[in-house]
Design an enzyme around this catalytic site. Structure first.
Site, PDB file in Angstrom:
ATOM      1  N   HIS A  98     -24.214  10.713 -22.292  1.00 39.80           N
ATOM      2  CA  HIS A  98     -24.093  11.937 -21.487  1.00 39.80           C
ATOM      3  C   HIS A  98     -25.429  12.233 -20.823  1.00 39.80           C
ATOM      4  O   HIS A  98     -26.494  11.923 -21.353  1.00 39.80           O
ATOM      5  CB  HIS A  98     -23.651  13.125 -22.345  1.00 39.80           C
ATOM      6  CG  HIS A  98     -24.494  13.334 -23.569  1.00 39.80           C
ATOM      7  ND1 HIS A  98     -24.320  12.618 -24.726  1.00 39.80           N
ATOM      8  CD2 HIS A  98     -25.534  14.177 -23.798  1.00 39.80           C
ATOM      9  CE1 HIS A  98     -25.207  13.010 -25.624  1.00 39.80           C
ATOM     10  NE2 HIS A  98     -25.962  13.953 -25.091  1.00 39.80           N
ATOM     11  N   HIS A 100     -27.634  15.337 -19.417  1.00 36.88           N
ATOM     12  CA  HIS A 100     -27.808  16.794 -19.398  1.00 36.88           C
ATOM     13  C   HIS A 100     -28.220  17.220 -17.990  1.00 36.88           C
ATOM     14  O   HIS A 100     -29.095  16.589 -17.381  1.00 36.88           O
ATOM     15  CB  HIS A 100     -28.930  17.219 -20.339  1.00 36.88           C
ATOM     16  CG  HIS A 100     -28.678  16.950 -21.797  1.00 36.88           C
ATOM     17  ND1 HIS A 100     -28.310  17.930 -22.676  1.00 36.88           N
ATOM     18  CD2 HIS A 100     -28.744  15.813 -22.530  1.00 36.88           C
ATOM     19  CE1 HIS A 100     -28.174  17.410 -23.896  1.00 36.88           C
ATOM     20  NE2 HIS A 100     -28.439  16.119 -23.834  1.00 36.88           N
TER      21      HIS A 100
HETATM   22  P1  5GP Z   1     -27.954  14.957 -27.284  1.00 31.19           P
HETATM   23  O1  5GP Z   1     -28.954  15.547 -28.240  1.00 31.19           O
HETATM   24  O2  5GP Z   1     -27.058  13.939 -27.960  1.00 31.19           O
HETATM   25  O3  5GP Z   1     -28.563  14.470 -26.005  1.00 31.19           O
HETATM   26  O4  5GP Z   1     -27.067  16.182 -26.818  1.00 31.19           O
HETATM   27  C1  5GP Z   1     -25.853  16.523 -27.378  1.00 31.19           C
HETATM   28  C2  5GP Z   1     -25.483  17.857 -26.781  1.00 31.19           C
HETATM   29  O5  5GP Z   1     -24.106  18.060 -27.021  1.00 31.19           O
HETATM   30  C3  5GP Z   1     -26.233  19.027 -27.424  1.00 31.19           C
HETATM   31  O6  5GP Z   1     -26.948  19.722 -26.409  1.00 31.19           O
HETATM   32  C4  5GP Z   1     -25.130  19.865 -28.060  1.00 31.19           C
HETATM   33  O7  5GP Z   1     -25.346  21.242 -27.926  1.00 31.19           O
HETATM   34  C5  5GP Z   1     -23.897  19.405 -27.289  1.00 31.19           C
HETATM   35  N1  5GP Z   1     -22.657  19.480 -28.045  1.00 31.19           N
HETATM   36  C6  5GP Z   1     -22.465  19.049 -29.325  1.00 31.19           C
HETATM   37  N2  5GP Z   1     -21.177  19.270 -29.682  1.00 31.19           N
HETATM   38  C7  5GP Z   1     -20.564  19.839 -28.619  1.00 31.19           C
HETATM   39  C8  5GP Z   1     -19.229  20.313 -28.393  1.00 31.19           C
HETATM   40  O8  5GP Z   1     -18.355  20.243 -29.233  1.00 31.19           O
HETATM   41  N3  5GP Z   1     -18.973  20.839 -27.178  1.00 31.19           N
HETATM   42  C9  5GP Z   1     -19.934  20.944 -26.215  1.00 31.19           C
HETATM   43  N4  5GP Z   1     -19.578  21.496 -25.049  1.00 31.19           N
HETATM   44  N5  5GP Z   1     -21.188  20.518 -26.383  1.00 31.19           N
HETATM   45  C10 5GP Z   1     -21.511  19.973 -27.586  1.00 31.19           C
END
Ligand code: 5GP
Ligand code: ZN
Length: 136
Positions: A98, A100
């Site tokens: 993903h 951001h």
């Molecule tokens: P990472 O740290 O893997 O780059 O980011 C994961 C992101 O996914 C985090 O910012 C977290 O808040 C978001 N996230 C985790 N679980 C969910 C969810 O169930 N729904 C949504 N919309 N975001 C999520």
């Protein structure tokens, strides 16, 4: 496979969707760094950069650019950061690739923290570049 983002794509889990097309879904992050912080994901599951289909990567980045540019037209948005975490050491928590998209406002307090960068000599940069070229 137990993947929360695949569940969102399948509409088995809730999300506040901003954009959807055949390859990509964009929805608000459940714990936003700043108001409007959202995630752009390929619909096809890939844990990270190493397995991400190049077409999906392109589609994800195109949508992130479109949304980021649209956010810049909002009167309260002063900038946008695009950020991808790949691997635990990089802060990845959800192992479905993903991007951001983080709207920025003056003084919002968000930022990447780390030691102040030094400026290595050209020879050191060239050695690093050669090492990375060998990996490609
Ligand atoms: P990472 O740290 O893997 O780059 O980011 C994961 C992101 O996914 C985090 O910012 C977290 O808040 C978001 N996230 C985790 N679980 C969910 C969810 O169930 N729904 C949504 N919309 N975001 C999520
Ligand atoms: Zn997934």
């Amino acid at each position: 496979m137990n993947c929360i983002f695949c569940a969102i794509v399948a509409r088995e889990a809730d999300a506040s969707v901003v954009h959807e097309d055949e390859a990509v879904l964009a929805f608000l992050d459940i714990r936003p760094f700043t108001p409007g912080h959202l995630l752009v994901i390929p619909k096809r599951h890939a844990a990270g950069l190493g397995t991400l289909d190049p077409e999906d990567a392109g589609a994800m980045f195109r949508v992130a650019c479109t949304i980021g540019a649209a956010l810049r037209t909002a009167p309260d948005v002063d900038g946008v950061n695009l950020l991808q975490a790949d691997g635990v050491a990089a802060g990845q928590e959800v192992f479905h690739a993903h991007l951001h998209v983080i709207p920025r406002r003056e003084g919002d307090g968000f930022g990447l923290r780390g030691p102040l960068p030094s400026m290595p000599p050209r020879a050191a940069l060239d050695r690093t570049a050669a090492g990375i070229r060998a990996l490609l």
